[in-house]
Design a protein around this motif. Structure first.
Motif, short mmCIF file in Angstrom:
data_model
loop_
_atom_site.label_atom_id
_atom_site.label_comp_id
_atom_site.label_asym_id
_atom_site.label_seq_id
_atom_site.Cartn_x
_atom_site.Cartn_y
_atom_site.Cartn_z
N TRP A 156 0.83 -1.22 0.00
CA TRP A 156 0.00 0.00 0.00
C TRP A 156 0.86 1.26 0.00
O TRP A 156 0.49 2.26 -0.60
CB TRP A 156 -0.95 -0.03 1.19
CG TRP A 156 -2.04 -1.05 1.06
CD1 TRP A 156 -2.51 -1.61 -0.10
CD2 TRP A 156 -2.80 -1.66 2.11
NE1 TRP A 156 -3.50 -2.51 0.16
CE2 TRP A 156 -3.71 -2.57 1.51
CE3 TRP A 156 -2.80 -1.53 3.49
CZ2 TRP A 156 -4.61 -3.32 2.24
CZ3 TRP A 156 -3.70 -2.29 4.24
CH2 TRP A 156 -4.59 -3.18 3.63
N ARG A 157 1.99 1.23 0.70
CA ARG A 157 2.87 2.41 0.69
C ARG A 157 3.38 2.69 -0.72
O ARG A 157 3.45 3.85 -1.15
CB ARG A 157 4.05 2.21 1.64
CG ARG A 157 3.69 2.35 3.11
CD ARG A 157 4.93 2.43 3.99
NE ARG A 157 4.60 2.14 5.37
CZ ARG A 157 4.77 0.96 5.96
NH1 ARG A 157 5.30 -0.04 5.27
NH2 ARG A 157 4.42 0.78 7.22
N LEU A 158 3.76 1.63 -1.42
CA LEU A 158 4.23 1.83 -2.81
C LEU A 158 3.11 2.38 -3.68
O LEU A 158 3.34 3.28 -4.51
CB LEU A 158 4.73 0.49 -3.38
CG LEU A 158 6.08 -0.01 -2.88
CD1 LEU A 158 6.35 -1.42 -3.41
CD2 LEU A 158 7.19 0.94 -3.34
N ALA A 159 1.90 1.88 -3.50
CA ALA A 159 0.77 2.38 -4.29
C ALA A 159 0.51 3.85 -3.98
O ALA A 159 0.29 4.66 -4.90
CB ALA A 159 -0.49 1.55 -3.99
N ALA A 160 0.53 4.21 -2.70
CA ALA A 160 0.29 5.61 -2.32
C ALA A 160 1.34 6.52 -2.94
O ALA A 160 1.03 7.62 -3.41
CB ALA A 160 0.30 5.75 -0.80
N ARG A 161 2.59 6.07 -2.94
CA ARG A 161 3.66 6.90 -3.50
C ARG A 161 3.44 7.14 -5.00
O ARG A 161 3.64 8.24 -5.50
CB ARG A 161 5.01 6.21 -3.26
CG ARG A 161 6.21 7.11 -3.50
CD ARG A 161 7.49 6.42 -3.10
NE ARG A 161 7.43 5.96 -1.71
CZ ARG A 161 7.94 4.81 -1.27
NH1 ARG A 161 8.56 4.00 -2.11
NH2 ARG A 161 7.85 4.48 -0.01
N ILE A 162 3.02 6.09 -5.71
CA ILE A 162 2.78 6.26 -7.15
C ILE A 162 1.62 7.23 -7.38
O ILE A 162 1.71 8.14 -8.20
CB ILE A 162 2.47 4.88 -7.80
CG1 ILE A 162 3.74 4.01 -7.80
CG2 ILE A 162 1.96 5.08 -9.23
CD1 ILE A 162 3.49 2.58 -8.23
N TYR A 163 0.51 7.05 -6.65
CA TYR A 163 -0.63 7.94 -6.83
C TYR A 163 -0.26 9.38 -6.50
O TYR A 163 -0.72 10.32 -7.16
CB TYR A 163 -1.80 7.48 -5.96
CG TYR A 163 -2.58 6.31 -6.52
CD1 TYR A 163 -2.96 6.28 -7.86
CD2 TYR A 163 -2.95 5.24 -5.71
CE1 TYR A 163 -3.68 5.22 -8.37
CE2 TYR A 163 -3.67 4.17 -6.22
CZ TYR A 163 -4.04 4.17 -7.56
OH TYR A 163 -4.75 3.12 -8.06
N GLU A 164 0.56 9.58 -5.48
CA GLU A 164 1.00 10.94 -5.15
C GLU A 164 1.84 11.52 -6.27
O GLU A 164 1.71 12.69 -6.63
CB GLU A 164 1.79 10.93 -3.84
CG GLU A 164 0.92 10.71 -2.62
CD GLU A 164 1.73 10.42 -1.36
OE1 GLU A 164 1.12 10.09 -0.34
OE2 GLU A 164 2.98 10.51 -1.44
N ASP A 165 2.71 10.69 -6.85
CA ASP A 165 3.58 11.17 -7.93
C ASP A 165 2.77 11.64 -9.14
O ASP A 165 3.14 12.62 -9.80
CB ASP A 165 4.55 10.07 -8.38
CG ASP A 165 5.65 9.82 -7.36
OD1 ASP A 165 5.81 10.66 -6.44
OD2 ASP A 165 6.34 8.78 -7.46
N VAL A 166 1.69 10.94 -9.45
CA VAL A 166 0.89 11.30 -10.63
C VAL A 166 -0.28 12.21 -10.28
O VAL A 166 -1.06 12.59 -11.14
CB VAL A 166 0.38 10.05 -11.39
CG1 VAL A 166 1.53 9.19 -11.83
CG2 VAL A 166 -0.61 9.25 -10.56
N GLY A 167 -0.40 12.58 -8.99
CA GLY A 167 -1.46 13.51 -8.59
C GLY A 167 -2.84 12.91 -8.59
O GLY A 167 -3.83 13.60 -8.84
#
Length: 932
Positions: free
Chosen positions: A904-915
């Motif tokens: 989930w942390r990896l997923a959150a980081r990706i979503y944050e990167d792409v806004g």
């Protein structure tokens, strides 16, 4: 003085209610209070007071009302808080004097606490904000349409805070307390889908499951009757979660203080490198020092300096030199932004600048509010207790800057602009610092630093002539120094004579001295360099490569390289990264003016075509490498140009698009505007193979809307069909499924007219996804099976396999897991035979979902991990994040909480990167995991 707008209009002075006189007089004061500390024009005030019934004597009447207000607010004496200004009136309001300001401050503190999972503080602050409202704003005044629109905006702010408060109370576990409040809110505003969702959660948590389901039905009926729309997908998902009693709906336990997830405390240090050859400016530096000592070192003051002056005078150099010199006086760090106020294609908006600052201050991207006012409130809350230095560089006007100013604290702000920014000086008490050209001695010192004292000593007269001809402008002197340095044997007298030549003037252009220097530098270029400089004015920016310059010039890369070197040597172009060149904004404007004023119109049309040809035939093979399974388009035949060097592998294609992404967005728009419509839609198609897998849906929508307009202009049916489908894809992801469906139907119609079964199948495949998201599963399956029939009809195995996977996914979501696995297994076999790695990833994700629902979690996790690796290899970050969420769900079901949290942390980081706002839902899963 206390001004109360959030309810019946009231004004108190030293605790006593102030009688305000007539209704018109009260309307005037209310209008001024909605725009405090700035000049409001008489025309705008008249519209707010009288609406469409403005009398001929409006201006005189306003003066009478102002006199009456001054007497009322002064208790019989004349109050000086309202002053006349050019074209209108200004009302001075101190900090905390408006209840609206108190509301905004409390709301911002509450949202900051909510973002930091400090739930008790969030509830207290948001409750305080809500309690400031005594009813509808200005409810005892007859509001004309202009004033009513302003008041409606206040009501929207109230509703957002009401919903934030409900979120805090729900997070605290006090569900019963919030249900009654939400019912009242929805009685008044029945279209608030977020509030409906909160009501559903509250009812579920107090055990009223039937009530929660009934609330959804009420919401759906209300939306259908009043808007004709279906509920948002988030509300539909919540309804499904309640129906199936999914565990994420239960009230969260209170997180322990040491496990709360909140903004990181960061000390940003964003100052760019200072100019190494900085000279002089001792008076201006002393002025900034004085402002620092007298303003920003006070207990609550925000000191603001506006450094203004003509283009090229050294405003940024001064600001950065001083900022580096005093950086240690600001223990909480420095923020910097180049607002690009005079770059029409790339002006930085206040919301974008605030987003960058909030990220630098440690706010995760997914927690940055979407609205300007909310962003400003959070930003000012974060700065209120800090001592920071802010440099707002190259501002266009006061409006671009105002939202970026701290509201309180011990910060100092340095703003640079070509404009004097009188609005900031008048309303924000900014200190003006007007930067003039250098003195003669400072100019001489600048040249000495660049050329050496000995070079200047023997020709003092020529040096004085050069300084005079350059107008003592730092940018102009730097260009002259570069010219002199490249010709060490030329006497300075010869350089001075060239500079004073009448041929160096472009009479049609203003800004005399600086343009004279530019034109002199231009005339000093060789013929090839002068031609290339002019042609570079046709490039949309923000930068370009040697290959792009080669295309514009119509020569080989080997031939253009020494010409580029000549331009960079003379500071007419900068190589800001290896092989990538950019103009200073003044020089870009100058080159563009030369290109526009040139009489070589036919040559420039040919140069543009070569440029667009270069980008299309570099982008197209790269696109095919990124998305080999996409049905290809038929690109415009390439021009006969010197040997091209297209990328040859996936990594090379990815790197090329990463470097050229921002350039291509501008190229698409410029090509459409200049009569090269086919290039526009085809470059947009190629760029979409890069932006779509990254979830850059706004970029995709922007370029494909341009592409659609271009294709329609030239009646290109193939281009229209492709663009309609890709516009729809972006709209679907952005949540506008009604318009997305219209575009899909249009694409389907066009592909049918063209006799294009592959295009029809691909469009039906997308239609299948849209219907699934809308909950229309039977229709989704019908579209999927028709797409499968068409792909099989023409023998398109890649499309057939992807559609088999789509059908498998739909079957899995309906509970037919065995048939779903069969369909996906058939798809995976075909994809492995054709090496469709991205397709394999999607199919493995579907298989993981089906196996998880069958209870075969080890097998599901294995499928998910294979899918993630394949998505990562193809740089498909959006779908990688989706699969990571499902892997986390499976790992949690297996009891492996650490592995679930990692996914989930990896997923959150990706979503944050792409806004993507989906990051917030992932963070809620993490918080639930920590607290359970």
């Amino acid at each position: 003085m206390r001004f109360e707008l959030l309810g019946p209009f009231r004004v108190y002075h030293d605790g006593r209610l102030v009688p305000l006189g007539s209704v018109k007089q009260r309307l005037l004061l209310a209008a001024l209070l909605l725009r405090p500390n700035e000049v409001v024009g008489t025309n705008e005030l008249a519209a707010m007071v009288w609406g469409d019934e403005e009398p001929a004597s409006a201006a005189a009447n306003l003066r009478t009302y102002v006199r009456g207000l001054r007497r009322s607010l002064g208790g019989g004496a004349t109050w000086d808080g309202i002053t006349a200004a050019a074209g209108g009136y200004l009302l001075r309001v101190g900090p905390g004097e408006r209840d609206l300001d108190l509301f905004d401050a409390a709301a911002a503190r509450g949202r900051e606490a909510l973002a930091a999972s400090d739930l008790d503080r969030a509830e207290a602050e948001l409750s305080a904000a809500v309690r400031l409202w005594r009813g509808a704003p200005l409810s005892d005044l007859p509001l004309r349409s202009t004033l009513a629109r302003r008041v409606a905006q206040l009501e929207e702010r109230r509703l957002l805070v009401e919903e934030d408060y409900a979120e805090a109370v729900l997070a605290l576990g006090a569900s019963a307390d919030v249900v009654h409040r939400l019912r009242g809110l929805l009685d008044r505003h029945p279209l608030r889908q977020r509030a409906w969702g909160q009501l559903m959660v509250g009812l579920y948590r107090i055990g009223d499951v039937a009530g929660a389901l009934d609330a959804f039905r009420q919401a759906r009926q209300t939306l259908a009757e009043e808007t004709g729309l279906d509920p948002a997908p988030e509300l539909v998902t919540l309804y499904d979660d309640i129906l199936h009693h999914r565990p994420g709906l239960t009230a969260p336990d209170r997180p322990a203080p040491d496990t709360a997830v909140g903004p990181l405390i960061q000390r940003p240090e964003q100052l760019p490198r200072a100019v190494p050859e900085f000279v002089g400016r001792s008076v201006e530096l002393a002025g900034l020092d004085a402002l620092l000592h007298g303003g920003a070192e006070g207990p609550t003051n925000v000191a603001i300096s506006v450094v203004s002056g003509m283009a090229g005078v050294g405003k940024t150099a001064l600001a950065l030199h001083w900022a580096h010199r005093v950086a240690d006086r600001f223990p909480d760090g420095q923020l910097y932004v180049n607002l690009r106020g005079y770059d029409e294609a790339g002006v930085v908006s206040p919301p974008d600048a605030l987003s960058g600052f909030l990220e630098a201050l440690g706010v995760p991207h997914a927690r940055i509010p979407s609205g300007l006012e909310a962003r400003t409130g959070l930003y000012r809350s974060l700065l209120a207790s800090r001592r920071m230095l802010l440099v707002l560089d190259n501002a266009r006007d006061s409006a671009q800057v105002r939202a970026l100013l701290p509201g309180a604290g011990r910060c100092m702000v340095v703003v640079t602009s070509r404009d004097r920014l009188g609005g900031l000086i008048a309303a924000e008490c900014a200190t003006p610092l007007t930067l003039d050209v250098l003195t003669a001695e400072e100019s001489r010192s600048l040249l000495a630093r660049r050329l050496g004292v000995s070079r200047l000593a023997s020709e003092s007269v020529a040096v004085a002539d050069i300084i005079e001809a350059a107008g003592r402008l730092p940018l102009a002197l730097s260009i002259v120094a570069a010219r002199v340095a490249t010709h060490p044997t030329f006497p300075l007298s010869a350089i001075a004579a060239e500079l004073h030549s009448a041929e160096a003037r472009l009479d049609a252009l203003g800004d005399g001295d600086v343009r004279r220097v530019f034109s002199w530098s231009f005339l000093a270029l060789g013929a090839d360099a002068a031609r290339l400089f002019t042609l570079l004015g046709l490039h949309p920016g923000p930068d370009l490569t040697t290959a792009a310059a080669s295309a514009l010039a119509g020569v080989s890369g080997a031939a253009v390289t020494p010409i580029l070197r000549e331009l960079t040597r003379l500071h007419l172009l900068a190589e800001h990264a290896p092989g990538r060149f950019a103009f200073h904004d003044l020089l870009r404007a100058y080159a563009a003016e030369l290109a526009q004023s040139s009489e070589r119109g036919d040559e420039h049309v040919a140069a543009r075509q070569r440029l667009y040809d270069h980008y299309l035939h570099a982008a197209y093979p790269a696109a095919r490498l990124l998305q080999p399974q996409w049905p290809p388009i038929e690109p415009v035949p390439p021009l006969p140009v010197p040997a091209r060097r297209p990328v040859t592998d996936h990594d090379g294609a990815l790197a090329w698009f990463t470097a050229e992404h921002r350039v291509l967005v501008r190229v698409v728009r410029q090509a459409a505007e200049n009569g090269f419509e086919t290039y526009a839609w085809q470059i947009a198609w190629a760029l979409t193979t890069f932006v779509a897998p990254r979830g850059l849906w706004q970029d995709q929508l922007a370029i494909q809307e341009v592409a659609l307009g271009a294709a329609e202009k030239i009646d290109d049916l193939a281009g229209q069909a492709v663009a309609n489908r890709l516009v729809s894809r972006a709209l679907t992801r952005l949540g506008d499924r009604t318009l997305a469906e219209y575009r899909l139907k249009r694409a389907l119609e066009l592909h049918e007219r063209l006799g294009d079964p592959i295009g029809q199948a691909q469009t039906l495949h997308n239609y299948c996804e849209l219907c699934y998201l809308d909950g229309r599963l039977d229709e989704a399956l019908a579209h999927g099976r028709e797409a499968l029939r068409l792909y099989r009809l023409v023998g398109n195995h890649a499309g057939e396999a992807r559609t088999l996977n789509a059908i498998g996914w739909l079957l899995a979501t309906t509970g037919d897991y065995v048939q779903a696995i069969a369909s996906c297994t058939e798809a995976l076999d075909q994809q492995r035979r054709t090496d469709d790695r991205n397709g394999q990833a999607a199919t493995l994700d579907s298989l993981g979902f089906a196996y998880d629902r069958l209870g075969e979690r080890d097998r599901a996790a294995d499928c998910y991990e294979q899918a993630i690796e394949l998505f990562r290899d193809s740089a498909d970050r959006y779908h990688e994040a989706e699969t990571l969420i499902r892997l986390g769900d499976t790992r949690e079901g297996m009891g492996d909480r650490n592995a679930a949290a990692a996914a989930w942390r990896l997923a959150a980081r990706i979503y944050e990167d792409v806004g993507d706002p989906a990051a917030e839902e992932v963070r809620r899963r993490l918080e639930r995991l920590v607290s359970s």
